[in-house]
Write a protein that holds these residues in place. Structure first.
Motif, PDB file in Angstrom:
ATOM      1  N   LEU A 293      -3.551  35.214  24.001  1.00 26.30           N
ATOM      2  CA  LEU A 293      -3.570  34.362  22.823  1.00 26.30           C
ATOM      3  C   LEU A 293      -2.167  33.953  22.387  1.00 26.30           C
ATOM      4  O   LEU A 293      -1.941  32.794  22.034  1.00 26.30           O
ATOM      5  N   VAL A 294      -1.222  34.892  22.430  1.00 26.97           N
ATOM      6  CA  VAL A 294       0.129  34.586  21.932  1.00 26.97           C
ATOM      7  C   VAL A 294       1.051  34.054  23.032  1.00 26.97           C
ATOM      8  O   VAL A 294       2.233  33.820  22.782  1.00 26.97           O
ATOM      9  N   GLY A 295       0.522  33.872  24.240  1.00 26.37           N
ATOM     10  CA  GLY A 295       1.295  33.229  25.294  1.00 26.37           C
ATOM     11  C   GLY A 295       2.131  34.153  26.152  1.00 26.37           C
ATOM     12  O   GLY A 295       2.952  33.679  26.945  1.00 26.37           O
ATOM     13  N   LEU A 296       1.929  35.459  26.044  1.00 26.96           N
ATOM     14  CA  LEU A 296       2.690  36.394  26.869  1.00 26.96           C
ATOM     15  C   LEU A 296       2.076  36.581  28.252  1.00 26.96           C
ATOM     16  O   LEU A 296       2.766  36.980  29.191  1.00 26.96           O
ATOM     17  N   VAL A 297       0.788  36.317  28.369  1.00 28.73           N
ATOM     18  CA  VAL A 297       0.065  36.435  29.636  1.00 28.73           C
ATOM     19  C   VAL A 297      -0.747  35.163  29.823  1.00 28.73           C
ATOM     20  O   VAL A 297      -1.370  34.667  28.870  1.00 28.73           O
ATOM     21  N   THR A 298      -0.746  34.622  31.044  1.00 27.24           N
ATOM     22  CA  THR A 298      -1.501  33.402  31.339  1.00 27.24           C
ATOM     23  C   THR A 298      -2.902  33.761  31.817  1.00 27.24           C
ATOM     24  O   THR A 298      -3.057  34.550  32.761  1.00 27.24           O
ATOM     25  N   PRO A 299      -3.947  33.217  31.189  1.00 29.49           N
ATOM     26  CA  PRO A 299      -5.309  33.518  31.654  1.00 29.49           C
ATOM     27  C   PRO A 299      -5.558  32.980  33.051  1.00 29.49           C
ATOM     28  O   PRO A 299      -4.985  31.954  33.449  1.00 29.49           O
ATOM     29  N   ASP A 300      -6.419  33.666  33.798  1.00 28.49           N
ATOM     30  CA  ASP A 300      -6.870  33.120  35.074  1.00 28.49           C
ATOM     31  C   ASP A 300      -7.819  31.944  34.844  1.00 28.49           C
ATOM     32  O   ASP A 300      -7.849  30.993  35.633  1.00 28.49           O
ATOM     33  N   SER A 301      -8.602  32.027  33.773  1.00 27.73           N
ATOM     34  CA  SER A 301      -9.493  30.930  33.405  1.00 27.73           C
ATOM     35  C   SER A 301      -9.869  31.097  31.939  1.00 27.73           C
ATOM     36  O   SER A 301      -9.599  32.121  31.323  1.00 27.73           O
TER      37      SER A 301
END
Length: 252
Positions: A55-63
């Protein structure tokens, strides 16, 4: 408003035949409204922290998709981050700076003018009852004092949305009560959208307007505390959580 829809994330560790894939988030959905506190409730390892890091942009979702106040994270991540105030478990205060210096410096990083950041700092100190802490170096602060400083730092740019990842870890009863009261004020007087991650039943019952239950990286139920008890067919919220999260009942 915060919306996370069908988020998925897996991590791979090791190489070759020793490679191991762990599914951390497997279909997470959460919608949090303005002027409300939404609880993200699940056991340790359920995927709460990974979901919030996406949510805060520290990890990129796979989808999946993330939008904050109608802004898509994939299309404009800086704008999304600017509308979030984040209090993570790793509070990361600069120990050689005073509480005031930590707060104002964070405001500058968000592009807040110095005089505005100073005024916001004073306002937040009154809200959080931390005036006596402002000009003390944070080195040696108690957990409760660190929490108040970190929360003020997260709010100095006056974000519309607040994200807290298990913020009461390590806090005593007095500090926990102070945090709950501050969040109620932020909800009721400023109409902020607040997402509150925890694994503590009592916090959810006392604080949250709506609750999203997660287990094994998946969204399994959502609603008010009363409606979740009704869904589970239980009078006690802890029993309802266990039944919804694990599909079973544990011995008391």
């Amino acid at each position: 408003m915060i919306a996370m829809d069908d988020l998925r994330k897996q991590f791979t560790s090791g190489r070759g035949h020793k490679a191991r894939t762990v599914v951390a988030v497997d279909g997470m959905t959460l919608h949090a409204q303005d002027g409300a506190i939404t609880g993200l409730l699940g056991p340790n390892g359920a995927g709460k922290t990974t979901s919030l890091r996406m949510l805060v942009g520290l990890v990129t979702p796979d989808s999946g998709t993330i939008t904050v106040d109608g802004i898509d994270m994939r299309e404009n991540a800086p704008a999304v981050r600017g509308r979030l105030g984040v209090l993570s478990d790793a509070r990361g205060l600069y120990p050689r700076l005073t509480a005031r210096e930590n707060i104002v410096y964070h405001g500058r990083l968000h592009g807040v003018a110095d005089d505005v950041a100073q005024a916001r700092c004073e306002h937040l100190a009154r809200l959080l009852e931390m005036e006596a802490l402002l000009d003390r170096r944070t080195d040696g602060f108690s957990q409760g004092e660190r929490m108040k400083t970190a929360l003020a730092r997260a709010l100095v740019h006056d974000p519309a949305n607040i994200v807290l990842d298990e913020p009461t870890n390590g806090l005593d009863v007095v500090a926990t009560r102070a945090l709950r009261e501050a969040l109620r004020v932020l909800r009721d007087e400023t109409g902020k959208c607040i997402v509150f991650s925890t694994h503590i039943m009592q916090e959810v019952e006392r604080l949250c307007d709506r609750v999203v239950v997660v287990a094994h990286g998946r969204h399994v139920a959502d609603g008010t505390v009363a409606s979740l008890c009704e869904q589970a067919g239980c009078d006690d919220f802890e029993d309802a959580f266990v039944r919804l999260a694990f599909g079973t009942e544990l011995a008391s």
